[in-house]
Write an enzyme that holds these catalytic residues in place. Sequence first.
Site, PDB file in Angstrom:
ATOM      1  N   CYS A  54      42.557  74.596  36.193  1.00  0.00           N
ATOM      2  CA  CYS A  54      41.980  73.266  35.971  1.00  0.00           C
ATOM      3  C   CYS A  54      40.459  73.261  36.158  1.00  0.00           C
ATOM      4  O   CYS A  54      39.963  73.647  37.222  1.00  0.00           O
ATOM      5  CB  CYS A  54      42.630  72.292  36.957  1.00  0.00           C
TER       6      CYS A  54
HETATM    7  N1  LIG Z   1      39.196  63.044  37.567  1.00  0.00           N
HETATM    8  C1  LIG Z   1      39.947  64.090  38.080  1.00  0.00           C
HETATM    9  C2  LIG Z   1      40.729  64.783  36.981  1.00  0.00           C
HETATM   10  C3  LIG Z   1      41.641  65.840  37.493  1.00  0.00           C
HETATM   11  C4  LIG Z   1      42.657  66.269  36.425  1.00  0.00           C
HETATM   12  O1  LIG Z   1      42.812  65.615  35.380  1.00  0.00           O
HETATM   13  N2  LIG Z   1      43.378  67.381  36.685  1.00  0.00           N
HETATM   14  C5  LIG Z   1      44.378  67.837  35.745  1.00  0.00           C
HETATM   15  C6  LIG Z   1      44.340  69.330  35.529  1.00  0.00           C
HETATM   16  S1  LIG Z   1      42.982  69.885  34.600  1.00  0.00           S
HETATM   17  C7  LIG Z   1      45.765  67.601  36.304  1.00  0.00           C
HETATM   18  O2  LIG Z   1      46.025  67.877  37.455  1.00  0.00           O
HETATM   19  N3  LIG Z   1      46.670  67.104  35.457  1.00  0.00           N
HETATM   20  C8  LIG Z   1      48.043  66.938  35.802  1.00  0.00           C
HETATM   21  C9  LIG Z   1      48.660  65.784  35.076  1.00  0.00           C
HETATM   22  O3  LIG Z   1      47.917  64.993  34.482  1.00  0.00           O
HETATM   23  O4  LIG Z   1      49.885  65.680  35.127  1.00  0.00           O
HETATM   24  C10 LIG Z   1      39.000  65.025  38.801  1.00  0.00           C
HETATM   25  O5  LIG Z   1      37.915  65.314  38.276  1.00  0.00           O
HETATM   26  O6  LIG Z   1      39.329  65.421  39.913  1.00  0.00           O
END
Ligand SMILES: N[C@@H](CCC(=O)N[C@@H](CS)C(=O)NCC(=O)O)C(=O)O
Length: 320
Positions: A54
Amino acid sequence: MSNKDKVDDITKWASEDGEFRRKPSVFRNWISHDPDAEFPAEKGRYHLYISWACPWAHRTAIVRKLKGLEDIISFSAVDWYLGDLGWKFSSPEETPGANLDPLFNYSHLRELYFRVNPDYEGRFTVPVLWDKKTNSLVNNESSEIIRMLYTEFDDLIDEKYKSVTFLPDDLKAEIDEMNEWVYDTINNGVYKSGFATKQEAYESHVIKVFESLDKLEAILGKSAGPYLFGDRLTEADIRLYPTIVRFDPVYVQHFKCNIGTIRYNYPNINKWLKHLYWDIPAFKDTTNFEHIKKHYTKSHKQINPYSITPLGPIPDIEPK
Ligand SMILES: N[C@@H](CCC(=O)N[C@@H](CS)C(=O)NCC(=O)O)C(=O)O
């Protein structure tokens, strides 16, 4: 069906207009150097859950290393596979680079979110900054976590890391301004391009990605040093790196960001990238190309239904 059993379909991001819209993070508490704060900086008290895949979590792993916080904030990584139940925990034997849940032995990251809020309805994202003392989720917004790490643990770290700052006062306004367009058109821009489900939505975003890469190429061409702001490594570099290091290996093909590549079309950005990766261990040591490539290509089934991971580009990043 309780919330806990609800299968969260990561693939259903599309809206009527084919646009991907990222939801804001929900947990926004701050760790403070003030011992009387709700979440005071303490050695061994906090745990950082990340995914090597990520790009948002990647920022926090870089800063943890750059600030010498490895003995202060414990750390673990989830499996690269993001399935119907979200991120899962695996042993390093099953998935090299991954860890079982060191705190609760949970099977999935979502269980942490339900532990603090059984009715939680947001996404179960990494990074997660967890307080082991009160068992609460302090913050899940990477842009805020990195800013806490810059300063709030300074009383606990080795002298040589104390003066290290990535957000110097004299550059703060310029960095904030750059963060804004880099976030919108690059960091999140590649996702808006790749997750678009209508041609027009895709085109409008992919064009902006490359307009901004052109702008960054020019900024680096004029820079008096190896970084975006001359000879000072700042937050702007830290926030740009996770997207650029993923660009040729994943975003070019998987997110259809293929108007150009970093290595063949952006010499200044490529030089900047190679310097960070090869010369500063906090960047190379937190970059796991296997997790990166497998995560995107094998988790996003509606983009790549057979989960075949392309072999190229070879190498993942060019030698210096
Ligand atoms: N705004 C958050 C975004 C984090 C994010 O979107 N992480 C993604 C991975 S790249 C995630 O964990 N997605 C899992 C999901 O949406 O189910 C940050 O910058 O911390």
